[in-house]
Design a protein around this motif. Structure first.
Motif, mmCIF file in Angstrom:
data_model
loop_
_atom_site.group_PDB
_atom_site.id
_atom_site.type_symbol
_atom_site.label_atom_id
_atom_site.label_comp_id
_atom_site.label_asym_id
_atom_site.label_seq_id
_atom_site.Cartn_x
_atom_site.Cartn_y
_atom_site.Cartn_z
ATOM 1 N N UNK A 198 0.825 -1.205 0.000
ATOM 2 C CA UNK A 198 0.000 0.000 0.000
ATOM 3 C C UNK A 198 0.864 1.262 0.000
ATOM 4 N N UNK A 199 1.968 1.216 0.726
ATOM 5 C CA UNK A 199 2.884 2.357 0.769
ATOM 6 C C UNK A 199 3.495 2.604 -0.600
ATOM 7 N N UNK A 259 3.735 6.122 -5.169
ATOM 8 C CA UNK A 259 3.773 6.213 -6.635
ATOM 9 C C UNK A 259 2.632 7.076 -7.158
ATOM 10 N N UNK A 260 1.457 6.937 -6.578
ATOM 11 C CA UNK A 260 0.308 7.757 -7.002
ATOM 12 C C UNK A 260 0.538 9.231 -6.710
ATOM 13 N N UNK A 269 6.293 1.794 9.953
ATOM 14 C CA UNK A 269 5.794 2.844 9.065
ATOM 15 C C UNK A 269 6.898 3.822 8.683
ATOM 16 N N UNK A 270 7.775 4.149 9.632
ATOM 17 C CA UNK A 270 8.878 5.072 9.338
ATOM 18 C C UNK A 270 9.828 4.449 8.319
ATOM 19 N N UNK A 271 10.126 3.160 8.503
ATOM 20 C CA UNK A 271 10.996 2.468 7.555
ATOM 21 C C UNK A 271 10.341 2.375 6.177
ATOM 22 N N UNK A 272 9.087 1.929 6.134
ATOM 23 C CA UNK A 272 8.433 1.673 4.844
ATOM 24 C C UNK A 272 8.215 2.956 4.042
ATOM 25 N N UNK A 273 7.640 3.966 4.669
ATOM 26 C CA UNK A 273 7.381 5.207 3.941
ATOM 27 C C UNK A 273 8.695 5.935 3.668
ATOM 28 N N UNK A 274 9.601 5.922 4.654
ATOM 29 C CA UNK A 274 10.889 6.565 4.443
ATOM 30 C C UNK A 274 11.646 5.958 3.280
#
Length: 256
Positions: free
Chosen positions: A74-75, A80-81, A122-127
């Motif tokens: 999802x991230x 990308x969107x 979340x910090x790792x994935x979005x970062x």
């Protein structure tokens, strides 16, 4: 009085996770006030849209993208969107987080997994997803929301303290790896602010008495007081600030 140009965010796109309410929303409003085009994010699409509409009523043209920041697929799709539909992300504020209070010996395992996933993953994935876009451009600002619990403990929140300590060190590690690409990664460490997450503590006279006695400023913080620090870390004013945790806490981390 004209704004100092180093703090001007005009034309820059800022993604703020967990920004339908509380600190995330306050940070979004602050960055918008400095000229940034803000992109709101949260899991609850209806609440997120209500927040976007409320900001529009205040003259803030924000975009809203609902996705789960703990879900890697999802991230990736969400980032990308945003890059395709809004534009290149210049500023990322990793704010999404949660709290769960219980004595250490009684802390539920499912709550441990939920709080570590929300606050660290979340910090790792979005970062990582956003950094992969920033690196080829050779610029970018990432602000990870830490806490005074990155430094200090309190009864009943050992897992939360562990997560915020991890975010502090992840921030430093990200800064080391990404600095050579022109990206600054810093932490913003709020003290005790009046938010939905702290409403029970705000309503507790004993805790408020303890807090005001141990905070040199002698009071709770208002979320709007985080705005200046966020603008600084998101702007050219902090072009040589990297791997730093800026505590906005009324001085509590300086006090015993």
């Amino acid at each position: 009085m004209n704004k100092h140009p180093s703090f001007d965010l005009t034309g820059r796109i800022a993604l703020i996770t967990g920004s339908s309410k509380g600190i995330g929303l306050a940070l979004a409003c602050a960055l918008a006030s400095a000229g940034a085009r803000v992109v709101l994010n949260a899991r609850d699409a209806d609440r997120l849209e209500a927040t976007r509409a409320a900001l529009a009523g205040q003259g803030i043209d924000a975009a809203a993208y609902a996705f789960d920041v703990t879900d890697a697929d999802a991230v990736q799709a969400g980032v990308a969107r945003i890059e395709a539909e809004v534009g290149p992300i210049d500023i990322l504020v990793n704010n999404a987080g949660m709290q769960h209070r219980a004595p250490f010996t009684e802390f539920p395992l499912d709550a441990w997994h939920r709080i570590t996933t929300t606050n660290i993953d979340s910090v790792f994935l979005v970062g990582q997803a956003v950094a992969r876009c920033m690196v080829p451009r050779g610029r970018g600002k990432i602000i990870n929301v830490c806490s005074v619990q990155s430094e200090l403990g309190r009864p009943g929140i050992a897992p939360y303290t562990a997560t915020k300590g991890a975010v502090k060190m992840l921030t430093k590690g990200m800064a080391i790896d990404l600095g050579k690409h022109g990206i600054q990664v810093n932490g913003l460490g709020p003290g005790y602010f009046k938010t939905e997450l702290t409403s029970a503590l705000v309503a507790d006279p004993a805790f408020t008495a303890w807090l005001t006695a141990h905070t040199p400023s002698g009071r709770w913080g208002d979320v709007e007081e985080l705005g200046g620090a966020a603008i600084f870390l998101a702007s050219d004013a902090s072009s040589f600030v990297n791997g730093h945790i800026l505590y906005v806490d009324g001085g509590i981390t300086a006090s015993l």
